[in-house]
Design an enzyme around this catalytic site. Structure first.
Site, PDB file in Angstrom:
ATOM      1  N   ASP A 197       0.824  -1.321   0.198  1.00  0.00           N
ATOM      2  CA  ASP A 197       0.024   0.050  -0.089  1.00  0.00           C
ATOM      3  C   ASP A 197       0.716   1.361  -0.073  1.00  0.00           C
ATOM      4  O   ASP A 197       0.583   2.046   0.730  1.00  0.00           O
ATOM      5  CB  ASP A 197      -0.994  -0.005   1.145  1.00  0.00           C
ATOM      6  CG  ASP A 197      -1.536  -1.223   1.368  1.00  0.00           C
ATOM      7  OD1 ASP A 197      -2.238  -1.828   0.246  1.00  0.00           O
ATOM      8  OD2 ASP A 197      -2.065  -1.676   2.399  1.00  0.00           O
ATOM      9  N   GLU A 227     -11.315   0.707  -3.951  1.00  0.00           N
ATOM     10  CA  GLU A 227     -10.744   1.046  -2.726  1.00  0.00           C
ATOM     11  C   GLU A 227      -9.409   1.883  -3.251  1.00  0.00           C
ATOM     12  O   GLU A 227      -9.091   2.071  -4.314  1.00  0.00           O
ATOM     13  CB  GLU A 227     -10.123  -0.049  -1.867  1.00  0.00           C
ATOM     14  CG  GLU A 227      -9.268  -1.245  -2.590  1.00  0.00           C
ATOM     15  CD  GLU A 227      -9.199  -2.438  -1.845  1.00  0.00           C
ATOM     16  OE1 GLU A 227      -9.793  -2.447  -0.653  1.00  0.00           O
ATOM     17  OE2 GLU A 227      -8.408  -3.260  -2.341  1.00  0.00           O
TER      18      GLU A 227
END
Length: 508
Positions: A27, A183
């Site tokens: 991420d 997302e």
């Protein structure tokens, strides 16, 4: 700037190697400040949380600290499940200050931190109770309004200094209709448009990156006709699960993307053991849409001078009063249970949980960053028992454990726990070792990703192998979750002392 290199990228034939930050560093979120680049990653159940990196060339990265290094910043109760905790930070720089927003899914929800120096210290959290969801993004418009967008693409205006929210959240474009898990939103003003970059398809093999554009940060947004602009789904590419990306400009103002991906090995379905890693890809623009270049193990070097960093030392002698920022522990780390001050030049660990099956185990480890590697430590178990472990979570770990007069190899795989082998030893300090050997040419579809060999080293240097264990059982495809392997030291009873710890790659 103090720190240590977490990427050592060789340049051969004008190429650089991917990933640029190897091992469990998922991420990625990146921001540029002048000639400097800073990057943050998710940390899940580990403390300290949110590792922070610095680079001058987008290729060579040095860890400069962890943003969340105090209990007042990071609460991870002992009941925090593995792969919970800290999800998907966004790192930005605005008006002379660094801003980091992230989600503690185990305690606190969405939280905002600030710093004038990304190496820290970072502030205590500003709570954002009005911001729901995960993967929060921050952006400021021309009028100074601060917008926060979360997974599912809900957006709300906030005061980043107080956490106050204004008005109800509104839905934005959320990707391909019917696509799983929209997302990882990031909003940017680039040229005449606001761009909304997202991930979709889930963080497994169908992961991808899509984008839309609009005239305001609130939309409406027009999806790119070439979506997904990046995915490796349905291919046999050596890098899979590509997604959760962030855009940044290089020193020459060209555009680049950092993203996560995995390197599965073995047969079918392929097992990745290092977790999701940080990769780099070039970006160019056609008709005001980004076109993403190849995400490969080797890509052409950027067109600016590279600035290699010093390699991480193989050995940590524990001579400092504080641990290097690469050392992490599940959920928390108490100075009473983990210290370099009790015995000079040694790391002393005092047991809480009785094994790595326990959520409150005293464990200090570092991310496995190479497909093949070796770790060694000199342990004095005179006051207890402990050892060297390769951990994925409480239900998936391999350990070599010493107690005065004996060493044993333990395997925990799901509900099963067994002592694989044991051996008597002379009383006194012992060198424990684990060597990881990647599977390069699978013999059949069931070949695992690697083999882990556990053993001891005798005083004359003789290596005694005690057990070889199959690596697939310490993989995400078997264990589930979002993390990767961590190799380190632990105490299971009493207090044990470690004189040094070596980690060295045996390949990339």
């Amino acid at each position: 700037m103090k720190g240590f290199a977490l990427s050592s990228v060789p340049e051969t034939g004008g190429n650089i190697s991917n990933p640029v930050i190897s091992g469990f560093h998922p991420d990625p979120s990146v921001c540029r400040v002048g000639e400097d680049y800073y990057l943050a990653c998710s940390s899940f159940e580990y403390f300290p949380g949110v590792p922070l990196f610095h680079s001058r060339d987008l290729v060579h990265w040095t860890q400069i600290g962890n943003a969340l290094e105090r209990p007042s910043q990071l609460s991870l109760p002992v009941e925090t499940a593995s792969s919970r905790g800290i999800y998907a930070p966004t790192l930005r720089h605005h008006e002379g200050r660094f801003w980091l927003i992230t989600t503690n899914v185990s305690d606190g929800g969405n939280l905002l931190f600030t710093a004038t120096d990304p190496a820290g210290p970072w502030s205590d959290p500003i709570s954002l109770p009005g911001v729901k969801g995960i993967d929060p993004d921050l952006v400021w418009d021309e009028d100074g309004n601060c917008w926060c967008t979360t997974a599912g693409m809900e957006q709300i205006r906030i005061d980043p200094y107080t956490g106050e929210c204004f008005g109800p959240p509104r839905r934005l474009w959320s990707g391909t209709p019917g696509a799983k898990a929209p997302e990882a939103p990031h909003l940017y003003r680039i040229g005449d448009y606001w761009y909304l970059l997202i991930a979709e398809g889930g963080t497994e093999r169908c992961h991808g990156v899509s984008i839309a554009r609009g005239r305001t940060p609130n939309g409406p947004f027009e999806p790119c006709p070439a979506n997904p602009v990046l995915t490796h789904r349905g291919t046999d590419h050596p890098i899979q699960n590509t997604g959760h990306a962030d855009l940044v400009q290089g020193p020459d103002e060209s555009w680049w993307m950092v993203l996560l991906g995995v390197r599965p090995l073995g047969g079918t379905p392929g097992w990745h053991v290092l977790g999701r890693e940080t990769f780099l890809a070039p970006v160019h623009w056609v008709d005001d849409w980004p076109v993403i270049g190849e995400v490969s193990p080797a890509i052409p070097a950027p067109p600016w001078p590279l600035q290699p960093t010093a390699a991480v030392p193989v050995r940590d002698d524990f001579d400092l009063s504080v641990l290097d920022p690469r050392w992490i522990s599940p959920r928390h780390r108490s100075a009473d249970d983990c210290t370099t001050k009790e015995r000079a030049g040694w790391l002393s660990l005092r047991a809480r949980g009785t094994s790595l099956d326990a959520p409150d185990v005293t464990f200090v480890g570092r991310r496995q960053q190479h497909l093949s590697c070796r770790a060694r430590t000199l342990l004095d178990p005179a006051e207890g028992s402990g050892g060297l472990a390769v951990r994925l979570d409480e239900r998936h770990h391999y350990d070599i454990e010493a107690v005065s007069g004996e060493v044993r190899v333990i395997a925990r795989i799901g509900p099963l726990r067994t002592v694989v082998t044991s051996r008597s030893l002379p009383v006194g300090p012992q060198v424990l070792r684990v060597e990881v050997s990647a599977t390069r040419n699978p013999t059949d579809a069931r070949s695992g990703p690697d083999t882990l060999s556990f053993g001891i080293e005798e005083p004359d240097g003789t290596i005694v192998e005690l057990a070889q264990l199959e690596g697939r059982y310490l993989s995400t495809e078997v264990a589930g979750g979002f993390t990767g392997r961590v190799i380190g030291m632990y105490a299971s009873t009493g207090t044990v002392h470690f004189d040094w710890f070596d980690y060295e790659p045996l390949d990339s």
